[in-house]
Design a protein around this motif. Structure first.
Motif, PDB file in Angstrom:
ATOM      1  N   ALA A  29      14.677  23.813  11.833  1.00 22.11           N
ATOM      2  CA  ALA A  29      14.583  25.020  12.656  1.00 22.11           C
ATOM      3  C   ALA A  29      13.201  25.651  12.494  1.00 22.11           C
ATOM      4  N   ASP A  30      12.659  25.604  11.289  1.00 16.66           N
ATOM      5  CA  ASP A  30      11.317  26.167  11.047  1.00 16.66           C
ATOM      6  C   ASP A  30      10.388  25.046  10.564  1.00 16.66           C
ATOM      7  N   PRO A  31       9.677  24.401  11.495  1.00 14.53           N
ATOM      8  CA  PRO A  31       8.860  23.245  11.101  1.00 14.53           C
ATOM      9  C   PRO A  31       7.703  23.622  10.161  1.00 14.53           C
ATOM     10  N   ILE A  32       7.180  24.832  10.269  1.00 11.89           N
ATOM     11  CA  ILE A  32       6.087  25.240   9.370  1.00 11.89           C
ATOM     12  C   ILE A  32       6.600  25.289   7.920  1.00 11.89           C
ATOM     13  N   GLU A  33       7.759  25.907   7.749  1.00 11.91           N
ATOM     14  CA  GLU A  33       8.390  25.963   6.423  1.00 11.91           C
ATOM     15  C   GLU A  33       8.667  24.540   5.906  1.00 11.91           C
ATOM     16  N   GLU A  80       0.837  -1.215   0.000  1.00  6.14           N
ATOM     17  CA  GLU A  80       0.000   0.000   0.000  1.00  6.14           C
ATOM     18  C   GLU A  80       0.864   1.253   0.000  1.00  6.14           C
ATOM     19  N   LEU A  81       1.991   1.193   0.724  1.00  2.00           N
ATOM     20  CA  LEU A  81       2.846   2.388   0.855  1.00  2.00           C
ATOM     21  C   LEU A  81       3.609   2.668  -0.444  1.00  2.00           C
ATOM     22  N   PHE A  82       3.933   1.619  -1.205  1.00  5.16           N
ATOM     23  CA  PHE A  82       4.481   1.808  -2.557  1.00  5.16           C
ATOM     24  C   PHE A  82       3.536   2.693  -3.370  1.00  5.16           C
ATOM     25  N   THR A  83       2.256   2.366  -3.303  1.00  5.31           N
ATOM     26  CA  THR A  83       1.252   3.118  -4.075  1.00  5.31           C
ATOM     27  C   THR A  83       1.064   4.520  -3.505  1.00  5.31           C
ATOM     28  N   LEU A  84       0.912   4.599  -2.176  1.00  3.34           N
ATOM     29  CA  LEU A  84       0.652   5.901  -1.540  1.00  3.34           C
ATOM     30  C   LEU A  84       1.742   6.909  -1.893  1.00  3.34           C
ATOM     31  N   PHE A  85       3.000   6.485  -1.769  1.00  2.81           N
ATOM     32  CA  PHE A  85       4.124   7.410  -1.951  1.00  2.81           C
ATOM     33  C   PHE A  85       4.780   7.252  -3.335  1.00  2.81           C
ATOM     34  N   SER A  86       4.055   6.733  -4.271  1.00  4.04           N
ATOM     35  CA  SER A  86       4.564   6.526  -5.637  1.00  4.04           C
ATOM     36  C   SER A  86       5.130   7.833  -6.210  1.00  4.04           C
ATOM     37  N   GLY A  87       6.365   7.771  -6.723  1.00  8.24           N
ATOM     38  CA  GLY A  87       6.983   8.956  -7.346  1.00  8.24           C
ATOM     39  C   GLY A  87       7.621   9.925  -6.368  1.00  8.24           C
ATOM     40  N   ILE A  88       7.633   9.558  -5.089  1.00  2.00           N
ATOM     41  CA  ILE A  88       8.167  10.454  -4.051  1.00  2.00           C
ATOM     42  C   ILE A  88       9.437   9.858  -3.450  1.00  2.00           C
ATOM     43  N   ASP A  89      10.494  10.674  -3.337  1.00  2.00           N
ATOM     44  CA  ASP A  89      11.778  10.133  -2.852  1.00  2.00           C
ATOM     45  C   ASP A  89      12.130  10.596  -1.437  1.00  2.00           C
ATOM     46  N   GLU A  90      11.287  11.444  -0.846  1.00  2.00           N
ATOM     47  CA  GLU A  90      11.575  11.904   0.519  1.00  2.00           C
ATOM     48  C   GLU A  90      10.281  12.319   1.224  1.00  2.00           C
ATOM     49  N   ILE A  91      10.151  11.909   2.468  1.00  2.00           N
ATOM     50  CA  ILE A  91       8.994  12.336   3.274  1.00  2.00           C
ATOM     51  C   ILE A  91       9.476  12.863   4.627  1.00  2.00           C
ATOM     52  N   ILE A  92       8.579  13.593   5.248  1.00  2.00           N
ATOM     53  CA  ILE A  92       8.865  14.067   6.605  1.00  2.00           C
ATOM     54  C   ILE A  92       8.138  13.171   7.611  1.00  2.00           C
ATOM     55  N   PHE A  93       8.896  12.723   8.608  1.00  2.00           N
ATOM     56  CA  PHE A  93       8.329  11.904   9.681  1.00  2.00           C
ATOM     57  C   PHE A  93       8.020  12.795  10.880  1.00  2.00           C
ATOM     58  N   ILE A  94       6.845  12.594  11.444  1.00  2.00           N
ATOM     59  CA  ILE A  94       6.420  13.367  12.617  1.00  2.00           C
ATOM     60  C   ILE A  94       6.528  12.456  13.833  1.00  2.00           C
ATOM     61  N   PRO A  95       7.563  12.653  14.666  1.00  2.00           N
ATOM     62  CA  PRO A  95       7.876  11.697  15.733  1.00  2.00           C
ATOM     63  C   PRO A  95       7.308  12.077  17.096  1.00  2.00           C
ATOM     64  N   PHE A  96       6.429  13.122  17.119  1.00  3.53           N
ATOM     65  CA  PHE A  96       6.096  13.748  18.402  1.00  3.53           C
ATOM     66  C   PHE A  96       5.321  12.855  19.369  1.00  3.53           C
ATOM     67  N   ALA A  97       4.656  11.789  18.882  1.00  3.50           N
ATOM     68  CA  ALA A  97       3.865  10.927  19.788  1.00  3.50           C
ATOM     69  C   ALA A  97       4.771  10.047  20.663  1.00  3.50           C
ATOM     70  N   ALA A 111       7.226  22.782   2.550  1.00  5.05           N
ATOM     71  CA  ALA A 111       8.161  22.378   1.485  1.00  5.05           C
ATOM     72  C   ALA A 111       8.173  20.861   1.263  1.00  5.05           C
ATOM     73  N   ALA A 112       7.520  20.096   2.153  1.00  5.76           N
ATOM     74  CA  ALA A 112       7.625  18.626   2.089  1.00  5.76           C
ATOM     75  C   ALA A 112       6.853  18.041   0.916  1.00  5.76           C
ATOM     76  N   GLY A 167       2.007  25.271  16.150  1.00  5.36           N
ATOM     77  CA  GLY A 167       1.136  25.878  15.132  1.00  5.36           C
ATOM     78  C   GLY A 167       1.046  25.046  13.866  1.00  5.36           C
ATOM     79  N   LEU A 168       1.182  23.713  14.011  1.00  6.10           N
ATOM     80  CA  LEU A 168       1.293  22.850  12.834  1.00  6.10           C
ATOM     81  C   LEU A 168       0.005  22.127  12.446  1.00  6.10           C
ATOM     82  N   MET A 169      -0.984  22.063  13.328  1.00  4.66           N
ATOM     83  CA  MET A 169      -2.163  21.233  13.026  1.00  4.66           C
ATOM     84  C   MET A 169      -2.846  21.695  11.734  1.00  4.66           C
ATOM     85  N   GLY A 170      -3.077  23.003  11.630  1.00  7.93           N
ATOM     86  CA  GLY A 170      -3.758  23.540  10.448  1.00  7.93           C
ATOM     87  C   GLY A 170      -2.880  23.478   9.201  1.00  7.93           C
ATOM     88  N   ILE A 171      -1.597  23.770   9.352  1.00  3.67           N
ATOM     89  CA  ILE A 171      -0.643  23.782   8.225  1.00  3.67           C
ATOM     90  C   ILE A 171      -0.520  22.387   7.617  1.00  3.67           C
TER      91      ILE A 171
END
Lengths: 231, 231
Positions: free
Chosen positions: A72-76, A23-40, A80-81, A102-106
């Motif tokens: 340094a600037d998680p919103i940016e 499923e993840l092959f399909t979800l991220f098809s054509g993408i070579d980098e993602i951002i991981f959110i480790p806060f939990a 950009a992700a 301030g990331l929930m809406g962004i």
């Protein structure tokens, strides 16, 4: 949208994200980098340790992973992700941190524009309208329970059927969700381990190996087979 | 103080409060009327229904019960009361309501002056410093997680040992409490069903049929037999 909200990252006896690999092959098809959110931070591990766990898995898909805490600037960084993965752990900790930064809406805006998103457990809870149907312990106090609203309902990940042989008087999961429905009118999707919610363009379906249990105010809970529309 | 904070109101296969009957004779000795706090509303039942359940039990002890929801001025009612019982249900709902009505501090003051108090489950959670170690689902958003602080620690009622045969990936109770201790330094008392905390004058002990599991930051969890001091 192009989203997977999974009940769990790991099946009993399995390896991290293994059951979702195709499923993840399909979800991220054509993408070579993602951002991981480790806060939990499951088990209280560091953001670095948690990110390297995700990085190890996604290396198999030739996808690089950067932890959101590294910027340094998680919103940016979110703007950009190319895509996102929010891991499981404690939903209160995840929601508190996202509101503080301030990331929930962004994050929600970026996903609603079409950037692929994978959530597991706590990371799936934040795809719902709010976190009022999490199973997690309220170890920290978030500024709000409101979440991204990628779907017009709430989720209960790791949905668990009652264990009749358990001689224990704590509430069952079903009882807890029924109490939620006395106080709120929001539909709740009880997502058993092995299942995920798939958002693709304008469709929202339940997928995986198990039936999905659905709770609506004023109705008896009911079951839907994999492939059912949740709209 | 003169307080009982019980893990549960009802043992598996037993009747409401039955296992605590002898203790309650002592707790409420010389008192002919108490106020019942029905705000946790287990299963979403009405304040009236819940109060009449408490009333039926306490009739056996020749104690009259009035529901706190019956009073036009609940602050005045708490100040005039001879003793209290806060029933179980959803801790978020209980804490939200007590904060909204301005009752958390008033109730605490009255109990600290020596008026007897019985809490069960959610009603025991509010005896702790805060509600961050409740098992309940966050179905409503309280203005604060702070509680009465009758004891200098937090409680985890209905404490449940891991079930190794459960093929489920949700966190165990112990994992959840250990995550709390990464974010907070507060001691947590894991109170198994059948146990209660007894505050009598300046002593705080664990009582009942089971060992009590204690969690402190930077220590391995440990067990205490009934009768142990918790100070």
């Amino acid at each position: 949208m192009n989203v997977i909200l999974a009940s769990t990252s790991t099946l009993f006896g399995g390896n991290y994200l293994e059951y979702l690999k195709d499923e993840l092959f399909t979800l991220f098809s054509g993408i070579d980098e993602i951002i991981f959110i480790p806060f939990a931070r499951p088990g209280g591990i560091s953001h670095e340790e948690y990110t390297s766990k995700a990085k190890d898995f996604f290396a198999k898909l030739n996808i690089n992973v950067k932890g959101l805490h590294e910027f340094a600037d998680p919103i940016e960084a979110v703007n950009a992700a190319k895509g996102f993965f929010a891991g499981g752990g404690n939903t209160f900790l995840l929601v508190k941190t996202l509101h503080e930064l301030g990331l929930m809406g962004i994050l929600s805006e970026n996903i609603k524009k079409g950037k692929p998103y994978l959530g597991c457990s706590a990371g799936s809870n934040i795809g719902g309208l709010n976190m009022k149907t999490t199973n997690d312990m309220p170890i920290v106090y978030p500024a709000s329970f409101e979440c991204m609203g990628l779907v017009p309902f709430n989720l209960n990940p790791h949905y668990l059927d009652p264990t009749p042989e358990l001689k224990h008087n704590g509430e069952t999961r079903e009882t807890r969700i029924m109490e939620f429905l006395i106080q709120n009118k929001t539909k709740v999707i009880g997502l058993r381990e092995g299942n995920w919610i798939r958002i693709l363009n304008n469709k929202i379906t339940t997928e995986g190996s198990e039936y999905t249990r659905i709770f609506e105010a004023g109705k008896a809970p009911y079951e839907c087979p994999p492939g059912s529309s949740l709209l």
